[in-house]
Design a protein around this motif. Sequence first.
Motif, PDB file in Angstrom:
ATOM      1  N   ARG A   1       0.842  -1.247   0.002  1.00 47.57           N
ATOM      2  CA  ARG A   1      -0.057   0.016  -0.131  1.00 47.57           C
ATOM      3  C   ARG A   1       0.752   1.263  -0.001  1.00 47.57           C
ATOM      4  NH1 ARG A   1      -4.913   1.983  -1.515  1.00 47.57           N
ATOM      5  NH2 ARG A   1      -5.203   3.492  -0.482  1.00 47.57           N
ATOM      6  N   SER A   2       1.986   1.117   0.663  1.00 50.11           N
ATOM      7  CA  SER A   2       2.977   2.211   0.738  1.00 50.11           C
ATOM      8  C   SER A   2       3.525   2.497  -0.615  1.00 50.11           C
ATOM      9  CB  SER A   2       3.994   2.071   1.780  1.00 50.11           C
ATOM     10  OG  SER A   2       4.792   0.827   1.523  1.00 50.11           O
ATOM     11  N   GLU A   3       3.531   1.849  -1.650  1.00 45.05           N
ATOM     12  CA  GLU A   3       4.113   2.108  -2.880  1.00 45.05           C
ATOM     13  C   GLU A   3       3.097   2.517  -3.767  1.00 45.05           C
ATOM     14  OE1 GLU A   3       5.608  -1.689  -4.094  1.00 45.05           O
ATOM     15  OE2 GLU A   3       7.275  -2.039  -2.714  1.00 45.05           O
ATOM     16  N   LEU A   4       1.886   2.633  -3.558  1.00 47.82           N
ATOM     17  CA  LEU A   4       1.010   3.136  -4.328  1.00 47.82           C
ATOM     18  C   LEU A   4       0.485   4.493  -4.136  1.00 47.82           C
ATOM     19  CD1 LEU A   4      -1.859   0.251  -3.879  1.00 47.82           C
ATOM     20  CD2 LEU A   4      -0.415   0.557  -5.879  1.00 47.82           C
ATOM     21  N   PRO A   5      -0.029   5.368  -5.331  1.00 49.29           N
ATOM     22  CA  PRO A   5      -0.496   6.557  -5.053  1.00 49.29           C
ATOM     23  C   PRO A   5      -1.395   6.928  -4.060  1.00 49.29           C
ATOM     24  CG  PRO A   5      -0.604   5.966  -7.340  1.00 49.29           C
ATOM     25  CD  PRO A   5      -0.364   4.504  -6.656  1.00 49.29           C
ATOM     26  N   THR A   6      -1.126   7.734  -3.376  1.00 49.63           N
ATOM     27  CA  THR A   6      -1.953   8.193  -2.173  1.00 49.63           C
ATOM     28  C   THR A   6      -3.497   8.880  -2.438  1.00 49.63           C
ATOM     29  OG1 THR A   6      -0.770  10.363  -1.950  1.00 49.63           O
ATOM     30  CG2 THR A   6      -0.078   8.409  -0.538  1.00 49.63           C
ATOM     31  N   VAL A   7      -3.554   9.390  -3.579  1.00 49.93           N
ATOM     32  CA  VAL A   7      -4.919   9.982  -4.119  1.00 49.93           C
ATOM     33  C   VAL A   7      -5.411   8.998  -5.086  1.00 49.93           C
ATOM     34  CG1 VAL A   7      -3.471  11.226  -6.080  1.00 49.93           C
ATOM     35  CG2 VAL A   7      -5.595  12.081  -5.155  1.00 49.93           C
ATOM     36  N   THR A   8      -6.893   8.740  -4.913  1.00 46.81           N
ATOM     37  CA  THR A   8      -7.376   8.089  -5.960  1.00 46.81           C
ATOM     38  C   THR A   8      -8.219   8.770  -7.147  1.00 46.81           C
ATOM     39  OG1 THR A   8      -9.514   8.475  -4.675  1.00 46.81           O
ATOM     40  CG2 THR A   8      -7.941   6.794  -3.957  1.00 46.81           C
ATOM     41  N   MET A   9      -8.442   8.042  -8.138  1.00 48.08           N
ATOM     42  CA  MET A   9      -9.331   8.610  -9.212  1.00 48.08           C
ATOM     43  C   MET A   9     -10.380   9.146  -8.882  1.00 48.08           C
ATOM     44  SD  MET A   9     -10.012   6.663 -12.700  1.00 48.08           S
ATOM     45  CE  MET A   9     -10.474   7.648 -14.122  1.00 48.08           C
ATOM     46  N   LEU A  10     -11.188   8.678  -7.840  1.00 49.07           N
ATOM     47  CA  LEU A  10     -12.455   8.945  -7.386  1.00 49.07           C
ATOM     48  C   LEU A  10     -12.423  10.409  -6.691  1.00 49.07           C
ATOM     49  CD1 LEU A  10     -15.426   8.733  -6.660  1.00 49.07           C
ATOM     50  CD2 LEU A  10     -14.511   7.718  -4.581  1.00 49.07           C
TER      51      LEU A  10
END
Length: 473
Positions: free
Chosen positions: A407-416
């Motif tokens: 989870r730490s490697e993923l972007p913190t902002v979502t498309m939603l």
Amino acid sequence: MEALLSAVASDLVGRLISFLISKFQEPGSTTTDDDVVRLQRALLRARVVVEEAEARQVTNRAMLLQLNQLRGEMCRGAYVLDAFTRRAVERSRRRPHATARRSLGLPPGSDATGELSVLVDTLEAALSDMREFIVLLGACPRLNRQPYSFYLFMETCMFGRQIEKEQIVSFLLQPAKDLDVLPVIGPHEVGKRTLVEHACLEERVREKFAKIHYLNSDNLILPSHEHHQGLIDTAARSLFVIDLAGGDVDEEERWKRFRSSVRRRAHGESKVVIISRTEAHSGLGTVPPLRLRKLRREELWYLFKAMAFGGSDPEERPELLRVAMALFAGIPDLTPFAAVNKIAASLRADLSARSWRRVLKVSTGVTVLQLGAGEWGIYYPRVPVKGAPPNAPCLFYDRRKSTGMARSELPTVTMLEVGRGVEWAGEKRFDVLVWQSRIPPYASYVATCDMERAAKVEAGKKRRLNKRRRGQL
């Protein structure tokens, strides 16, 4: 004489009333209402059987085929029933009846009333054939899960793949002959890796194979390589899951060398499962390949509705059901699972008609653009909504899929969040998390959001619109 005239007058009045009722009464309305009630009862019975069967470990192939047929009829029945529900809402608003049929993909020239009657008879016949199934189901062991909400149950397990999963497990548990190979073939984003992963997580499979190795075309090299010193254990059974990308001219040759080496060195009970989109790879197996088909629109609608409404009853919220149908009609056939989950999550976050209408308004203006040779993007226009923060136009492209990322490697902002007007630290170009699966292998979808490029697209659209308006004057 007065009594005779009174009787004649009463008879004439009665006939007149009967004539007016028969003239203005909608033909077939009583029959249709009866069919709707019968369909609702049949769907409830079918849902009980399907959910109970999915909570048990069914290994009998004939029972799985019967369950799969019942699930298909249940999804089709729910699909048509919701179309009739929306048509009733549109009728009360004095709108064309074809809207509901078109939004759910029903043929515009079809006899909806006749289709409903046939569907009810088919579903009731399927339920009457399930008596022996229900008796045998009691002997199947229950799975170790306790879903406390229907949408959570569907979010944390595969949907509609029970028979295919059991087919893979059955292949893995059968006595091996000579490095048996099972190809799993299917189109893009149909759930091949998810299906194989769930089969490998079965306790029966874990008990049989001491090691499970996941390989792809890039690392499909000779096991004698230094990176594969511990790959093959001659004293224990091993399972090799190989993801072949297809299109590589040397891929098949590497596979042949790999298989030849594994046959010489691996345990005699070892097996291989090949995952591929290419039909040509179906000939690499020692058993008939397992071909996965895309889920039907009726099945996707059943999944989408359950996850969008969560624990709420859709029948108690006809306005939300109408918006959900309109949103579902706009979901493309490409990558339906990711789109269904992403939109359903945005709807379930706020179960209000205002929020759902805003999502619909934003989705209505979404267009797919070709940015270059082989490069496609999804354009979200600026949509002003009263009482909501303004959102800037967004262009999402370079969508990529990865598995096993923390989870730490993923972007913190979502498309939603971007669609709702949230900007990322004032940057105009950044990565966003499109959607993250909640079931193994926990695939994550990431895309690049480019605000500046989207502004140029919007400016170009405005120029074309103004030019078109000037030409009409």
